[in-house]
Design a protein around this motif. Structure first.
Motif, PDB file in Angstrom:
ATOM      1  N   VAL A 282     104.963 -80.970 -35.497  1.00  0.00           N
ATOM      2  CA  VAL A 282     104.951 -79.617 -36.031  1.00  0.00           C
ATOM      3  C   VAL A 282     104.734 -79.644 -37.544  1.00  0.00           C
ATOM      4  O   VAL A 282     103.920 -78.903 -38.098  1.00  0.00           O
ATOM      5  N   TYR A 283     105.461 -80.555 -38.182  1.00  0.00           N
ATOM      6  CA  TYR A 283     105.375 -80.660 -39.639  1.00  0.00           C
ATOM      7  C   TYR A 283     103.966 -81.007 -40.109  1.00  0.00           C
ATOM      8  O   TYR A 283     103.398 -80.358 -40.979  1.00  0.00           O
ATOM      9  N   ILE A 284     103.401 -82.010 -39.472  1.00  0.00           N
ATOM     10  CA  ILE A 284     102.052 -82.443 -39.848  1.00  0.00           C
ATOM     11  C   ILE A 284     101.043 -81.316 -39.635  1.00  0.00           C
ATOM     12  O   ILE A 284     100.184 -81.050 -40.472  1.00  0.00           O
ATOM     13  N   SER A 285     101.191 -80.655 -38.526  1.00  0.00           N
ATOM     14  CA  SER A 285     100.269 -79.558 -38.217  1.00  0.00           C
ATOM     15  C   SER A 285     100.357 -78.455 -39.271  1.00  0.00           C
ATOM     16  O   SER A 285      99.355 -77.925 -39.735  1.00  0.00           O
ATOM     17  N   LYS A 286     101.570 -78.145 -39.663  1.00  0.00           N
ATOM     18  CA  LYS A 286     101.797 -77.120 -40.703  1.00  0.00           C
ATOM     19  C   LYS A 286     101.164 -77.549 -42.015  1.00  0.00           C
ATOM     20  O   LYS A 286     100.524 -76.759 -42.696  1.00  0.00           O
ATOM     21  N   LYS A 287     101.389 -78.816 -42.352  1.00  0.00           N
ATOM     22  CA  LYS A 287     100.844 -79.367 -43.592  1.00  0.00           C
ATOM     23  C   LYS A 287      99.334 -79.184 -43.637  1.00  0.00           C
ATOM     24  O   LYS A 287      98.761 -78.689 -44.594  1.00  0.00           O
TER      25      LYS A 287
ATOM     26  N   ILE B 191     104.586 -90.205 -28.394  1.00  0.00           N
ATOM     27  CA  ILE B 191     103.209 -89.757 -28.604  1.00  0.00           C
ATOM     28  C   ILE B 191     102.992 -88.392 -27.962  1.00  0.00           C
ATOM     29  O   ILE B 191     102.424 -87.483 -28.566  1.00  0.00           O
ATOM     30  N   VAL B 192     103.484 -88.277 -26.732  1.00  0.00           N
ATOM     31  CA  VAL B 192     103.325 -87.001 -26.039  1.00  0.00           C
ATOM     32  C   VAL B 192     104.000 -85.885 -26.825  1.00  0.00           C
ATOM     33  O   VAL B 192     103.405 -84.829 -27.066  1.00  0.00           O
ATOM     34  N   CYS B 193     105.213 -86.144 -27.260  1.00  0.00           N
ATOM     35  CA  CYS B 193     105.948 -85.112 -28.000  1.00  0.00           C
ATOM     36  C   CYS B 193     105.263 -84.776 -29.308  1.00  0.00           C
ATOM     37  O   CYS B 193     105.255 -83.619 -29.740  1.00  0.00           O
ATOM     38  N   PHE B 194     104.694 -85.769 -29.926  1.00  0.00           N
ATOM     39  CA  PHE B 194     103.987 -85.530 -31.184  1.00  0.00           C
ATOM     40  C   PHE B 194     102.849 -84.539 -30.973  1.00  0.00           C
ATOM     41  O   PHE B 194     102.729 -83.537 -31.683  1.00  0.00           O
ATOM     42  N   PHE B 195     102.055 -84.804 -29.958  1.00  0.00           N
ATOM     43  CA  PHE B 195     100.910 -83.921 -29.724  1.00  0.00           C
ATOM     44  C   PHE B 195     101.341 -82.536 -29.257  1.00  0.00           C
ATOM     45  O   PHE B 195     100.710 -81.542 -29.595  1.00  0.00           O
ATOM     46  N   VAL B 196     102.433 -82.521 -28.505  1.00  0.00           N
ATOM     47  CA  VAL B 196     102.952 -81.225 -28.079  1.00  0.00           C
ATOM     48  C   VAL B 196     103.368 -80.421 -29.317  1.00  0.00           C
ATOM     49  O   VAL B 196     103.097 -79.225 -29.429  1.00  0.00           O
ATOM     50  N   GLY B 197     104.020 -81.113 -30.262  1.00  0.00           N
ATOM     51  CA  GLY B 197     104.421 -80.446 -31.512  1.00  0.00           C
ATOM     52  C   GLY B 197     103.220 -79.900 -32.251  1.00  0.00           C
ATOM     53  O   GLY B 197     103.208 -78.743 -32.691  1.00  0.00           O
ATOM     54  N   VAL B 198     102.189 -80.714 -32.360  1.00  0.00           N
ATOM     55  CA  VAL B 198     100.966 -80.276 -33.044  1.00  0.00           C
ATOM     56  C   VAL B 198     100.369 -79.065 -32.342  1.00  0.00           C
ATOM     57  O   VAL B 198     100.004 -78.072 -32.972  1.00  0.00           O
TER      58      VAL B 198
END
Lengths: 136, 136
Positions: free
Chosen positions: A49-54, B42-49
């Motif tokens: 989420v953070y990276i995406s926001k950035k 990895i999955v959670c990262f992309f879900v966050g994005v």
DNA sequence: TTAGCGCTCATACTAAAGTACCAAAACCCA
DNA sequence: TGGGTTTTGGTACTTTAGTATGAGCGCTAA
């Protein structure tokens, strides 16, 4: 993009080392492995989420891309489009002429054609329509 | 926000059940626990994005808030501001008059005052300046 | 209660904007 | 090299836009 890859790699390394540390706890039976996984998942989620926001703030999402397809669809020529952009800058026909090195008459011709193609009655209306069409 | 919480909860549950499934493999020693963690991360990262992106597009970040402070600073009155908004809609003085139930003369007066306060020569320039000041 | 402000409207201009029509270079493409 | 499009420019005219000035009305704070 490079940045994302870097952060991503660092993330995985951090997680693996985190696992190494928590392994002792797992072996001792105090800390359940599910919790470790859930924890890492939560961390990664927020990192995502953070990276995406950035990224979103760095390059403004709403940098409305000019819809060149619509320009062709409306048959707006290069010169007419140049005039349109100057209108959006609040310039008068005479000022536009000076800026584009043509006479005021020419600008008027372009404006007139532009209004017809955008189906606008006034230049202000043309601006509104052009914005709606993502042309400017 | 509710949506985010929901997705987040579902995510954790999915991960825990995923772990339950992979546990057999862990016990059998074929699949290393590190890989399971990395995978979930990895999955959670992309879900966050993904979620972050979704939110960003749903409610546009750059919803420029109207700077009421600047309106007072410029001493733009209620009526003048109403006229300004109509100008941005591409209406003529006469049309604005009809919409606001006043004569064209009144609209002209407001426009004239508006141009002076915004230091613009034309209504199109006024639009440009007003946008820069985040007034419209 | 009166001075100031905001809103309204009018007249009389001047200045832009926009329309209609025409026409000649310039440019590209088959 | 001929033909379509773009770009340029002009004249003549109508319509909006914008300026300047004055004035009446209602509200509000001194």
């Amino acid at each position: 993009m490079k940045k994302t890859v870097f952060i991503f790699s660092a993330l995985i390394i951090a997680l693996l080392s985190l696992f190494q540390l928590s392994q002792y706890a797992v072996i001792s039976g105090d800390l359940k492995i599910e919790i470790a996984i859930a924890f890492s998942a939560i961390v990664c989620f927020f990192v995502g989420v953070y990276i995406s926001k950035k990224n979103a703030t760095h390059q403004p999402i709403l940098t409305k891309k000019i819809d060149t397809h619509k320009l062709k669809e409306l048959e707006i020529t290069t010169r007419e489009y140049a005039v349109l952009k100057q209108i959006s800058e609040g310039l008068s026909n005479k000022e536009i002429g000076e800026k584009l090195f043509v006479s005021e008459s020419t600008v008027k011709t372009h404006v007139s054609n532009l209004l017809a193609k955008l189906q606008a009655k006034r230049r202000t209306e043309a601006l509104k329509i052009a914005k709606q069409l993502q042309i400017i």
